[in-house]
Design an enzyme around this catalytic site. Structure first.
Site, PDB file in Angstrom:
ATOM      1  N   LYS A 172      -5.998  -2.622   3.297  1.00  0.00           N
ATOM      2  CA  LYS A 172      -7.027  -1.236   2.921  1.00  0.00           C
ATOM      3  C   LYS A 172      -7.677  -1.055   1.232  1.00  0.00           C
ATOM      4  CE  LYS A 172      -4.075   1.088   5.937  1.00  0.00           C
ATOM      5  NZ  LYS A 172      -2.643   1.480   6.374  1.00  0.00           N
ATOM      6  N   GLN A 228       2.761   4.194   3.807  1.00  0.00           N
ATOM      7  CA  GLN A 228       3.065   2.909   4.627  1.00  0.00           C
ATOM      8  C   GLN A 228       4.221   2.921   5.141  1.00  0.00           C
ATOM      9  OE1 GLN A 228       0.047   0.689   4.831  1.00  0.00           O
ATOM     10  NE2 GLN A 228       1.225   0.571   6.788  1.00  0.00           N
ATOM     11  N   ASP A 246      -3.601   9.744   6.358  1.00  0.00           N
ATOM     12  CA  ASP A 246      -3.636   9.885   7.307  1.00  0.00           C
ATOM     13  C   ASP A 246      -3.987  10.653   8.301  1.00  0.00           C
ATOM     14  OD1 ASP A 246      -2.838   6.640   7.625  1.00  0.00           O
ATOM     15  OD2 ASP A 246      -1.387   6.631   6.690  1.00  0.00           O
TER      16      ASP A 246
END
Ligand code: NAP
Length: 293
Positions: free
Chosen positions: A52, A96, A119
């Protein structure tokens, strides 16, 4: 001959397009920033977080890394998320997953401001998707829509069968395919006659989490197969939920593992970071997104 859907190439095309957008924003004095929080040192998470960061660098998005130890408390993590929510210079917040067992994942997701939920996991984002309003869309399923569209595969009117009903893949996938006017069936571990149901699929999306589970017996002749799974096989080689070699002569198109769905997830995360600007400027709007996702 089956068409191999090249997720690596399509994701690279999207990243190039996004890089141009970021350059234009920068020229107008707008810097886009993604905050990435990792708790602990799970090896797979380290790889994902590293990828990322690399994608951010390529596109020109500033990334801020927060590395908390495995022992960090839920309170510490929530405090950090709230601080990032308040910061004007942070556009997107990504925590995460998975988190260590002592931290309530749902609570953390709900604490991220829906304006920064790149997300697309916040209940508000999921709700907006389900009623066709503007909001962040979970990256893996939106990436799959891009794979299909950019490979010239029509969704409208097709029988779309999804195996798996997780909150991050199966369910949002169903909503997106419905939005594209597909006829959608969702299967799960209690589905009866899975082979027969799967065989209805003109488009079969497999997100089951079991290596090489889906063989040719589950596939309609000429189906398009999208394999979301990522595993290591007995030879330590990456493989998906679909037994690629067994199905290849029965499908019309298929995503490989690696190089199929995986790279798309990060490309769409980058897309969401950029879209955060528009969402913030125009909340509640139902204006079409630039990528029809
Ligand atoms: P998950 O949360 O484990 O969900 C798996 C789903 O499959 C569940 O809905 C489960 O049904 C269903 N299932 C399990 N066994 C089944 C069976 N025998 N028959 C029918 N359905 C069955 O998985 P996920 O998070 O969606 O991920 C799926 C896979 O995709 C994993 O391999 C994951 O690593 C991979 N993944 C890849 C990406 C990427 O970027 N490429 C992103 C996310 C996930 P129940 O609901 O009834 O239990």
């Amino acid at each position: 001959m089956a068409f191999i859907i090249d997720g690596k190439k399509i994701s690279q095309d999207i990243k190039e397009e996004l890089k141009e957008k970021v350059t234009a924003y920068k020229a107008g004095g707008v810097q886009i920033t993604l905050a990435v929080i990792q708790v602990g040192k799970d090896p797979a998470s380290c790889v994902y977080v590293g990828n990322k960061k690399k994608a951010c660098e390529f596109i020109g998005i500033r990334s801020l890394a927060y590395e908390l130890t495995e022992e960090a408390t839920e309170e510490e993590l929530l405090r950090l998320v709230k601080e990032l929510n308040r910061r004007e210079d942070v556009n997107g917040i990504l925590v995460q997953l998975p988190l260590p067992k002592h931290i309530n994942e749902n609570l953390v997701i709900r604490t991220i401001s829906p304006d920064k939920d790149v997300d697309g996991f916040h209940p508000q984002s999921v709700g907006a998707l389900s009623i066709g309003q503007k909001g962040f869309v979970s990256c893996t399923p939106s990436g799959i829509i891009q794979l299909l569209k950019r490979s010239g595969i029509e969704i409208e009117g097709k029988e779309c069968v999804i195996i798996g009903r997780s909150n991050i893949v199966g369910k949002p996938m169903a909503l997106l395919l419905l939005r594209e006017n597909g006829t959608v069936t969702i299967c799960h571990s209690r589905t009866r006659n899975l082979k027969e149901v799967a065989k209805r699929g003109d488009i079969l999306i497999v997100a089951i989490g079991k290596p090489k589970f889906i063989n040719r017996d589950y596939i309609k002749e000429g189906a398009v197969v999208i394999d979301v799974g990522i595993h290591r096989d007995e030879n330590n080689k990456l493989c998906g939920d679909v037994d690629f070699n067994d199905v290849i002569d029965k499908v019309s198109a298929i995503t490989p593992v690696p190089g199929g769905v995986g790279p798309m997830t990060i490309a769409m995360l980058m897309y969401n970071c950029i879209d955060s600007i528009r969402l913030r400027q125009n909340p509640g709007s139902t204006e079409e997104l630039e990528y029809p996702i």
